[in-house]
Each structure stands twice: as C-alpha cells, then as structure tokens.
Design an enzyme around this catalytic site. Structure first.
Site, PDB file in Angstrom:
ATOM      1  N   GLY A  60      -4.745  -4.816  -0.897  1.00 16.08           N
ATOM      2  CA  GLY A  60      -3.960  -3.584  -0.847  1.00 16.08           C
ATOM      3  C   GLY A  60      -3.893  -3.046   0.573  1.00 16.08           C
ATOM      4  O   GLY A  60      -3.052  -3.451   1.375  1.00 16.08           O
ATOM      5  N   GLY A  61      -4.796  -2.134   0.901  1.00 13.96           N
ATOM      6  CA  GLY A  61      -4.757  -1.442   2.190  1.00 13.96           C
ATOM      7  C   GLY A  61      -4.612  -2.360   3.396  1.00 13.96           C
ATOM      8  O   GLY A  61      -3.770  -2.124   4.271  1.00 13.96           O
ATOM      9  N   TRP A  82       1.630  -4.210  -1.705  1.00 16.11           N
ATOM     10  CA  TRP A  82       1.948  -3.050  -0.856  1.00 16.11           C
ATOM     11  C   TRP A  82       1.939  -1.744  -1.650  1.00 16.11           C
ATOM     12  O   TRP A  82       2.072  -0.669  -1.071  1.00 16.11           O
ATOM     13  CB  TRP A  82       3.314  -3.253  -0.188  1.00 16.11           C
ATOM     14  CG  TRP A  82       3.350  -4.347   0.839  1.00 16.11           C
ATOM     15  CD1 TRP A  82       2.354  -5.247   1.132  1.00 16.11           C
ATOM     16  CD2 TRP A  82       4.451  -4.673   1.723  1.00 16.11           C
ATOM     17  NE1 TRP A  82       2.766  -6.102   2.135  1.00 16.11           N
ATOM     18  CE2 TRP A  82       4.043  -5.774   2.512  1.00 16.11           C
ATOM     19  CE3 TRP A  82       5.725  -4.150   1.895  1.00 16.11           C
ATOM     20  CZ2 TRP A  82       4.871  -6.347   3.475  1.00 16.11           C
ATOM     21  CZ3 TRP A  82       6.557  -4.732   2.861  1.00 16.11           C
ATOM     22  CH2 TRP A  82       6.127  -5.814   3.638  1.00 16.11           C
ATOM     23  N   GLY A 128      -9.482   0.308  -3.229  1.00 17.31           N
ATOM     24  CA  GLY A 128      -9.158   1.457  -2.389  1.00 17.31           C
ATOM     25  C   GLY A 128     -10.357   2.333  -2.064  1.00 17.31           C
ATOM     26  O   GLY A 128     -10.197   3.434  -1.549  1.00 17.31           O
ATOM     27  N   SER A 180     -10.778  -3.847  -1.867  1.00 17.71           N
ATOM     28  CA  SER A 180     -11.332  -3.607  -0.525  1.00 17.71           C
ATOM     29  C   SER A 180     -11.604  -4.889   0.254  1.00 17.71           C
ATOM     30  O   SER A 180     -12.506  -4.934   1.086  1.00 17.71           O
ATOM     31  CB  SER A 180     -12.599  -2.741  -0.605  1.00 17.71           C
ATOM     32  OG  SER A 180     -12.276  -1.455  -1.128  1.00 17.71           O
ATOM     33  N   GLU A 239     -10.012  -7.857 -10.141  1.00 20.54           N
ATOM     34  CA  GLU A 239     -10.068  -6.676  -9.289  1.00 20.54           C
ATOM     35  C   GLU A 239     -10.978  -5.626  -9.938  1.00 20.54           C
ATOM     36  O   GLU A 239     -10.521  -4.844 -10.788  1.00 20.54           O
ATOM     37  CB  GLU A 239      -8.673  -6.083  -9.107  1.00 20.54           C
ATOM     38  CG  GLU A 239      -7.683  -7.015  -8.443  1.00 20.54           C
ATOM     39  CD  GLU A 239      -6.569  -6.247  -7.745  1.00 20.54           C
ATOM     40  OE1 GLU A 239      -6.428  -6.408  -6.538  1.00 20.54           O
ATOM     41  OE2 GLU A 239      -5.864  -5.464  -8.400  1.00 20.54           O
TER      42      GLU A 239
HETATM   43  P1  13P Z   1      -7.393  -2.381  -1.759  1.00 21.02           P
HETATM   44  O1  13P Z   1      -7.403  -3.676  -0.991  1.00 21.02           O
HETATM   45  O2  13P Z   1      -6.703  -1.279  -1.021  1.00 21.02           O
HETATM   46  O3  13P Z   1      -8.758  -2.025  -2.244  1.00 21.02           O
HETATM   47  O4  13P Z   1      -6.509  -2.646  -3.058  1.00 21.02           O
HETATM   48  C1  13P Z   1      -6.751  -3.766  -3.816  1.00 21.02           C
HETATM   49  C2  13P Z   1      -5.685  -3.892  -4.824  1.00 21.02           C
HETATM   50  O5  13P Z   1      -5.557  -3.058  -5.706  1.00 21.02           O
HETATM   51  C3  13P Z   1      -4.769  -5.027  -4.717  1.00 21.02           C
HETATM   52  O6  13P Z   1      -3.963  -5.132  -5.833  1.00 21.02           O
END
Ligand code: 13P
Length: 255
Positions: A238-239, A10, A177, A217, A171
């Site tokens: 993340g998002g 989060w 993001g 993403s 990642e």
């Molecule tokens: P996003 O899914 O927003 O790209 O972020 C990935 C992330 O950094 C998870 O730790």
C-alpha cells in the site's frame, strides 16, 4: 518455481494526472531491473478513474495494471460497481478482491469475495484474493481458524484449472497501514498454513504453484527479509507503492 509478484495497491490515492506521473517515474526506475523475463512480475492497481491513463502510460512497459474491485454481475442495477467487461475496457488484466478495507468498511463477505473471484475468472482477469486476521483474532489464537474460513469461503467451488490464475494475498489486518509489520516468522507461518490448506483443497500441484503474497506495512527496509521466506511469493504493497523509489527497491528485493 513460483515467480514473485510485486503488486502496488494504490487504494484511493492519485488522480489520473498524479497516477501517470507516478507510473512514469516507476517505469524509469524499473527499466532494466524488471520484469519481463527473469525478474518478478510487477503490477500496479490504481483507482478505477486513474487506471486507463496509467494503462496507457505503461502500455509498452512490462508493468502490469489491475483494479481494486469487480462486481459479479455482467451488468444491471448495481450503483457504483463495475463489471468484468468494464475492467477489461480500461484495460486492466488483474483485480484485487476482498481487501480487508472492503470487508471492514463495505460489508464484503467470504461469499461476495467468492462471487467476485468467479466473475474475474469468467472475464479472464487474474484475481488477487485477500485474506487476513484482525489483531483480536490473532491475540485469541484464532489466526488459523480465520484464515481457513476465509480460504474455504473465497475459493469454494473452484476447479484445479481455475486455480491456475488465482493469487492469494495474506494481509494481517493489524499490519495494514500501521507500520507494524508481521515478523518474517509470523508471516512465513501463516503462508505455510495457507499453502497446507491449498494442498487439502486442491492438491499438491495447485498448492505448489499458487502464489501467496504478503501485505501489511511491507516497505523498502523489510521487504528482503519477508521475500526470502520460502512460502512468500511477493507482496501487496500500500503506502510504499505510492513512492516510486521505495516500490522499485521492493521490486529489486524480489529478484
Ligand atoms: P500498507 O502497505 O500501507 O500497510 O497496505 C497494505 C495493503 O493493504 C495492501 O493491499
């Protein structure tokens, strides 16, 4: 057989009240479709200040709760940091370590990632160790060299037994993001390379059992394709983890 793990990071989002509301929505959406027996493990990692309320809300569910960082010392003059015992107080059972945002903005190095991961194991927490290359590194064909350095650094000195609770998250920084997800092939290639490193460092049993999550993403639309890859064992999201419906769709894709 590796069980998928779908983890929501989060980041710095959601106050306690907002986090409880999201957790409740998630619990409703996932009831019946996850995660106690056959389905994927499901984990949410709220900010520290939100984690206790979220853990209370999810107490009787099978959704696990984690934190986003841990300090290596048990206590002392480390302003702004939290120890393993403090995380267990929340209570959480998991912790994200070495996220690229920590590396990029807060000076995290492979050495500190290693120390934090050791502390997590010492306190009986499950670490999710994050690695991943920058766009410039990928474009310069340095992806494997960067991943190798990060894996060797983060996991230096670990025993085969200790590796049983370690999860690795790949990642690619350029995909975080940005909406620019790695293709299924790019992700699989990186995951296979990471697994081959684990074979070299810890042997085939550990390498075969260690879960490697993809992050960057991942969303409701692209999750199924990524999760179908043989060396992708879940996601760090993340998002899309901030929207219960999207996160639930990703969990469903991981079955
Ligand atoms: P996003 O899914 O927003 O790209 O972020 C990935 C992330 O950094 C998870 O730790």
């Amino acid at each position: 057989m590796r069980r998928n793990l779908i983890a929501g990071n989060w980041k710095m989002n959601k106050t306690a009240a907002e986090g409880v509301a999201l957790a409740r929505e998630l619990k409703d959406k996932l009831s019946g479709q996850c995660c106690c027996c056959n389905g994927p493990q499901v984990l949410v990692c709220p900010p520290f200040t939100t984690a206790a309320a979220v853990a209370a809300e999810l107490k009787d569910s099978c959704i696990l709760v984690g934190a986003q960082n841990i300090h290596w010392a048990d206590n002392g003059a480390f302003t702004g940091e939290l120890s393993g015992a403090m995380l267990k107080d929340l209570p959480v059972g998991w912790v994200i370590i070495g996220h690229s945002e920590r590396r990029q903005y807060f000076g995290e190095t492979d050495e500190t990632v290693n120390k934090r991961t050791k502390a997590a194991l010492k306190h009986g927490l499950h670490p999710i160790v994050c690695i991943g290359e920058l766009l410039a590194e990928r474009e310069a064909n340095q992806t494997n060299a960067v991943l190798e350095k990060q894996v060797r650094g983060a996991l230096a000195g670990f025993t085969v037994a200790e590796m049983a609770t370690v999860v690795v998250a790949y990642e690619p920084v350029w995909a975080i993001g940005t909406g620019k997800v790695a293709s299924n092939e790019q992700a699989q290639e990186a995951h296979a390379f990471i697994r081959s490193l684990l074979v070299t460092l810890f042997g085939t049993d550990v390498a075969g059992a260690t879960r490697i999550l993809y992050g960057g993403s991942m969303n409701a639309q692209n999750a199924a394709g990524l999760l179908a890859q043989p060396d992708i064992d879940g996601g760090l999201i993340g998002g899309a983890a901030l929207k219960a419906a999207d996160f639930a769709t990703i969990v469903a894709a991981a079955k």
